[in-house]
Design an enzyme around this catalytic site. Sequence first.
Site, mmCIF file in Angstrom:
data_model
loop_
_atom_site.group_PDB
_atom_site.id
_atom_site.type_symbol
_atom_site.label_atom_id
_atom_site.label_comp_id
_atom_site.label_asym_id
_atom_site.label_seq_id
_atom_site.Cartn_x
_atom_site.Cartn_y
_atom_site.Cartn_z
ATOM 1 C CG HIS A 15 41.235 30.995 30.660
ATOM 2 N ND1 HIS A 15 40.290 30.022 30.929
ATOM 3 C CD2 HIS A 15 40.922 31.479 29.433
ATOM 4 C CE1 HIS A 15 39.455 29.930 29.912
ATOM 5 N NE2 HIS A 15 39.808 30.811 28.993
ATOM 6 C CG HIS A 74 39.820 49.023 33.053
ATOM 7 N ND1 HIS A 74 38.686 49.781 33.233
ATOM 8 C CD2 HIS A 74 40.425 48.952 34.266
ATOM 9 C CE1 HIS A 74 38.612 50.163 34.499
ATOM 10 N NE2 HIS A 74 39.655 49.662 35.151
ATOM 11 C CD GLU A 123 42.693 51.077 37.219
ATOM 12 O OE1 GLU A 123 42.697 51.930 38.121
ATOM 13 O OE2 GLU A 123 41.675 50.426 36.898
#
EC number: 2.5.1.-
Length: 147
Positions: A15, A74, A123
Amino acid sequence: MLNEVGKINIKGINHLLFSVSNLEKSIEFYEKVFHAQLLVKGQKTAYFDLNGLWLALNLEADIPRNEIHKSYTHMAFTIDPKDFDAIHHRLKNLNVNILNGRPRDKQDQKSIYFTDPDGHKFEFHTGTLQDRLSYYKKDKPHMKFYI
């Protein structure tokens, strides 16, 4: 469990969890931007299904958020190149904080960088790992490859 050579047998990502300062605002963001399906919501937690990926939000209102903006860290998601312009337009219409991307060669494919309400960077990327490796092998002789 360890496999036959003593390595941990990672089966995949279990997760993703993000600390958020405003649970309601973040739920709205993840529903609208990612089309994540809200599965459960508590006073301080929300769980989503994102195309089979378990996404969790935990309310931590008192955590400073200023440091997160300085990093390139990210999470990137693959999108179809033919959907790039429509997705970019949709994010603009949702008033998502779209970031200036880093300079890149066209062989690096296309990306849209953006943040959630707490500054977590994401992204949407049209390329693959193989695209990137092929480009680097061809144009970046200073890099050492192990595959």
